[in-house]
Design a protein around this motif. Structure first.
Motif, PDB file in Angstrom:
ATOM      1  N   LEU A  15      60.929  62.932  75.633  1.00  0.00           N
ATOM      2  CA  LEU A  15      60.608  63.554  74.352  1.00  0.00           C
ATOM      3  C   LEU A  15      61.215  62.731  73.214  1.00  0.00           C
ATOM      4  O   LEU A  15      62.425  62.564  73.137  1.00  0.00           O
ATOM      5  N   ASP A  16      60.355  62.196  72.350  1.00  0.00           N
ATOM      6  CA  ASP A  16      60.794  61.379  71.211  1.00  0.00           C
ATOM      7  C   ASP A  16      60.664  62.206  69.935  1.00  0.00           C
ATOM      8  O   ASP A  16      59.557  62.491  69.468  1.00  0.00           O
ATOM      9  N   LEU A  17      61.825  62.596  69.378  1.00  0.00           N
ATOM     10  CA  LEU A  17      61.863  63.406  68.153  1.00  0.00           C
ATOM     11  C   LEU A  17      62.639  62.702  67.042  1.00  0.00           C
ATOM     12  O   LEU A  17      63.205  63.358  66.174  1.00  0.00           O
ATOM     13  N   GLN A  18      62.655  61.383  67.062  1.00  0.00           N
ATOM     14  CA  GLN A  18      63.385  60.688  66.006  1.00  0.00           C
ATOM     15  C   GLN A  18      62.633  60.799  64.681  1.00  0.00           C
ATOM     16  O   GLN A  18      61.401  60.904  64.652  1.00  0.00           O
ATOM     17  N   LEU A  19      63.416  60.803  63.579  1.00  0.00           N
ATOM     18  CA  LEU A  19      62.852  60.884  62.234  1.00  0.00           C
ATOM     19  C   LEU A  19      61.978  62.123  62.049  1.00  0.00           C
ATOM     20  O   LEU A  19      60.884  62.067  61.476  1.00  0.00           O
ATOM     21  N   CYS A  20      62.460  63.269  62.569  1.00  0.00           N
ATOM     22  CA  CYS A  20      61.675  64.508  62.499  1.00  0.00           C
ATOM     23  C   CYS A  20      62.307  65.577  61.607  1.00  0.00           C
ATOM     24  O   CYS A  20      61.895  66.739  61.638  1.00  0.00           O
ATOM     25  N   GLN A  21      63.343  65.212  60.838  1.00  0.00           N
ATOM     26  CA  GLN A  21      63.993  66.143  59.911  1.00  0.00           C
ATOM     27  C   GLN A  21      64.622  67.342  60.625  1.00  0.00           C
ATOM     28  O   GLN A  21      64.590  68.471  60.149  1.00  0.00           O
ATOM     29  N   ILE A  22      65.210  67.082  61.791  1.00  0.00           N
ATOM     30  CA  ILE A  22      65.851  68.136  62.578  1.00  0.00           C
ATOM     31  C   ILE A  22      67.336  68.207  62.215  1.00  0.00           C
ATOM     32  O   ILE A  22      68.010  67.180  62.135  1.00  0.00           O
ATOM     33  N   THR A  23      67.840  69.413  62.015  1.00  0.00           N
ATOM     34  CA  THR A  23      69.248  69.612  61.677  1.00  0.00           C
ATOM     35  C   THR A  23      69.987  70.213  62.875  1.00  0.00           C
ATOM     36  O   THR A  23      69.420  70.359  63.964  1.00  0.00           O
ATOM     37  N   LEU A  69      50.869  73.326  77.141  1.00  0.00           N
ATOM     38  CA  LEU A  69      51.218  74.307  78.171  1.00  0.00           C
ATOM     39  C   LEU A  69      50.004  74.689  79.002  1.00  0.00           C
ATOM     40  O   LEU A  69      50.113  74.943  80.205  1.00  0.00           O
ATOM     41  N   GLN A  70      48.836  74.710  78.382  1.00  0.00           N
ATOM     42  CA  GLN A  70      47.624  75.077  79.100  1.00  0.00           C
ATOM     43  C   GLN A  70      47.159  73.956  80.023  1.00  0.00           C
ATOM     44  O   GLN A  70      46.727  74.206  81.143  1.00  0.00           O
ATOM     45  N   SER A  71      47.252  72.716  79.561  1.00  0.00           N
ATOM     46  CA  SER A  71      46.737  71.590  80.359  1.00  0.00           C
ATOM     47  C   SER A  71      47.661  71.210  81.508  1.00  0.00           C
ATOM     48  O   SER A  71      47.217  70.788  82.563  1.00  0.00           O
ATOM     49  N   LYS A  72      48.994  71.319  81.282  1.00  0.00           N
ATOM     50  CA  LYS A  72      49.996  70.904  82.281  1.00  0.00           C
ATOM     51  C   LYS A  72      49.807  69.444  82.695  1.00  0.00           C
ATOM     52  O   LYS A  72      50.089  69.067  83.836  1.00  0.00           O
ATOM     53  N   ALA A  73      49.288  68.626  81.778  1.00  0.00           N
ATOM     54  CA  ALA A  73      49.019  67.227  82.107  1.00  0.00           C
ATOM     55  C   ALA A  73      49.919  66.251  81.352  1.00  0.00           C
ATOM     56  O   ALA A  73      50.001  65.082  81.717  1.00  0.00           O
ATOM     57  N   ILE A  74      50.589  66.711  80.300  1.00  0.00           N
ATOM     58  CA  ILE A  74      51.400  65.827  79.467  1.00  0.00           C
ATOM     59  C   ILE A  74      52.826  65.775  80.002  1.00  0.00           C
ATOM     60  O   ILE A  74      53.470  66.811  80.181  1.00  0.00           O
ATOM     61  N   CYS A  75      53.333  64.564  80.255  1.00  0.00           N
ATOM     62  CA  CYS A  75      54.709  64.418  80.745  1.00  0.00           C
ATOM     63  C   CYS A  75      55.595  63.670  79.746  1.00  0.00           C
ATOM     64  O   CYS A  75      56.820  63.735  79.852  1.00  0.00           O
ATOM     65  N   GLU A  76      54.995  62.954  78.786  1.00  0.00           N
ATOM     66  CA  GLU A  76      55.765  62.265  77.749  1.00  0.00           C
ATOM     67  C   GLU A  76      55.216  62.639  76.377  1.00  0.00           C
ATOM     68  O   GLU A  76      53.997  62.644  76.174  1.00  0.00           O
ATOM     69  N   LEU A  77      56.134  62.938  75.441  1.00  0.00           N
ATOM     70  CA  LEU A  77      55.730  63.351  74.094  1.00  0.00           C
ATOM     71  C   LEU A  77      56.369  62.442  73.049  1.00  0.00           C
ATOM     72  O   LEU A  77      57.570  62.202  73.092  1.00  0.00           O
ATOM     73  N   ASP A  78      55.574  61.968  72.106  1.00  0.00           N
ATOM     74  CA  ASP A  78      56.078  61.149  71.005  1.00  0.00           C
ATOM     75  C   ASP A  78      55.701  61.826  69.688  1.00  0.00           C
ATOM     76  O   ASP A  78      54.556  61.772  69.246  1.00  0.00           O
ATOM     77  N   PHE A  79      56.707  62.501  69.065  1.00  0.00           N
ATOM     78  CA  PHE A  79      56.503  63.170  67.786  1.00  0.00           C
ATOM     79  C   PHE A  79      57.242  62.458  66.655  1.00  0.00           C
ATOM     80  O   PHE A  79      57.556  63.063  65.637  1.00  0.00           O
ATOM     81  N   GLU A  80      57.517  61.166  66.843  1.00  0.00           N
ATOM     82  CA  GLU A  80      58.283  60.427  65.839  1.00  0.00           C
ATOM     83  C   GLU A  80      57.646  60.535  64.452  1.00  0.00           C
ATOM     84  O   GLU A  80      56.426  60.400  64.286  1.00  0.00           O
ATOM     85  N   SER A  81      58.495  60.816  63.453  1.00  0.00           N
ATOM     86  CA  SER A  81      58.064  60.877  62.047  1.00  0.00           C
ATOM     87  C   SER A  81      56.963  61.911  61.801  1.00  0.00           C
ATOM     88  O   SER A  81      56.118  61.730  60.925  1.00  0.00           O
TER      89      SER A  81
END
Length: 226
Positions: free
Chosen positions: A95-103, A59-71
């Motif tokens: 936004l990649d949130l696969q295999l993140c234990q989300i219910t 949020l501070q940088s405002k430079a990231i447009c793609e996020l990969d949090f897989e596993s």
């Protein structure tokens, strides 16, 4: 495992934080605002504290447009922090949130944030999590409101018949590409029409000035003859 979506548009710079450190968080915060980068934290196990620090830096940088949090194991508590990113000013597009234990609870947090957002992300990968039929109505709401958003849900516990029913509100990748192409063509046509109208206006102004000059010269000649 859910296949990855093809990149949207031009590739972005890669910023990897597979080893979480305070120094890397600092580097992330200091990324230039005009930069368009992808942050990969694949396979990095993130505690609630760590995901909070990462989201603060994004949020501070405002430079990231793609996020990969897989596993990364962020779970439902991590979705509380991700919510702040998707509610932002439209910087996050994938936004990649696969295999993140989300219910269902975590998806509810994300979906409600996306439904409030003025500019939704283009691709959300929630494959191989713990979503059930309880999330069906929220999924349908997202697809109806944002048919251009690619929502990947394979490997969850949502019944196949529910997923097929939801498909009626979503578009195929080819349809999305066609819509974007038509939109670009319309925008190009609009710009050309504006340019032509401006040229006509300039020509009319110039013609009017010439008429005034000719009338002035004629009046001066008449006065001289008198």
């Amino acid at each position: 495992k859910v296949p990855r979506q093809k990149p949207v548009g031009k590739p972005h710079a890669q910023f990897s934080m597979n080893k979480f450190t305070d120094e890397k968080c600092k580097q992330l915060r200091e990324l230039a605002s005009g930069t368009r980068a992808k942050l990969s934290m694949k396979d990095e196990l993130l505690t609630e504290e760590k995901i909070g620090l990462v989201c603060d830096a994004i949020l501070q940088s405002k430079a990231i447009c793609e996020l990969d949090f897989e596993s990364s194991g962020i779970g439902d508590k991590g979705c509380e922090h991700i919510r702040r990113l998707v509610e932002g000013d439209g910087i996050i597009i994938s936004l990649d949130l696969q295999l993140c234990q989300i219910t269902d609870n975590g998806f509810k947090i994300l979906a409600e944030a996306l439904l409030r957002a003025s500019s939704p992300i283009r691709a959300l990968n929630l494959g191989q999590n713990g979503l059930t039929s309880q999330s069906t109505e929220l999924v349908a709401s997202l697809q109806r409101r944002y048919p251009l958003m690619m929502l990947l849900l394979k490997g969850n516990k949502i019944p196949e018949e529910d997923l097929q029913r939801i498909q009626q509100w979503s578009l195929t990748e080819k349809q999305v590409d066609n819509l974007i192409e038509h939109s670009c063509a319309r925008e190009k046509q609009r710009m050309e029409e504006e340019k032509l109208n401006q040229e006509n206006e300039d020509a009319n102004v110039l013609g009017g000035e010439e008429e005034v000059t000719q009338e002035t010269c004629a009046e001066m000649k008449t006065e001289m003859n008198v």
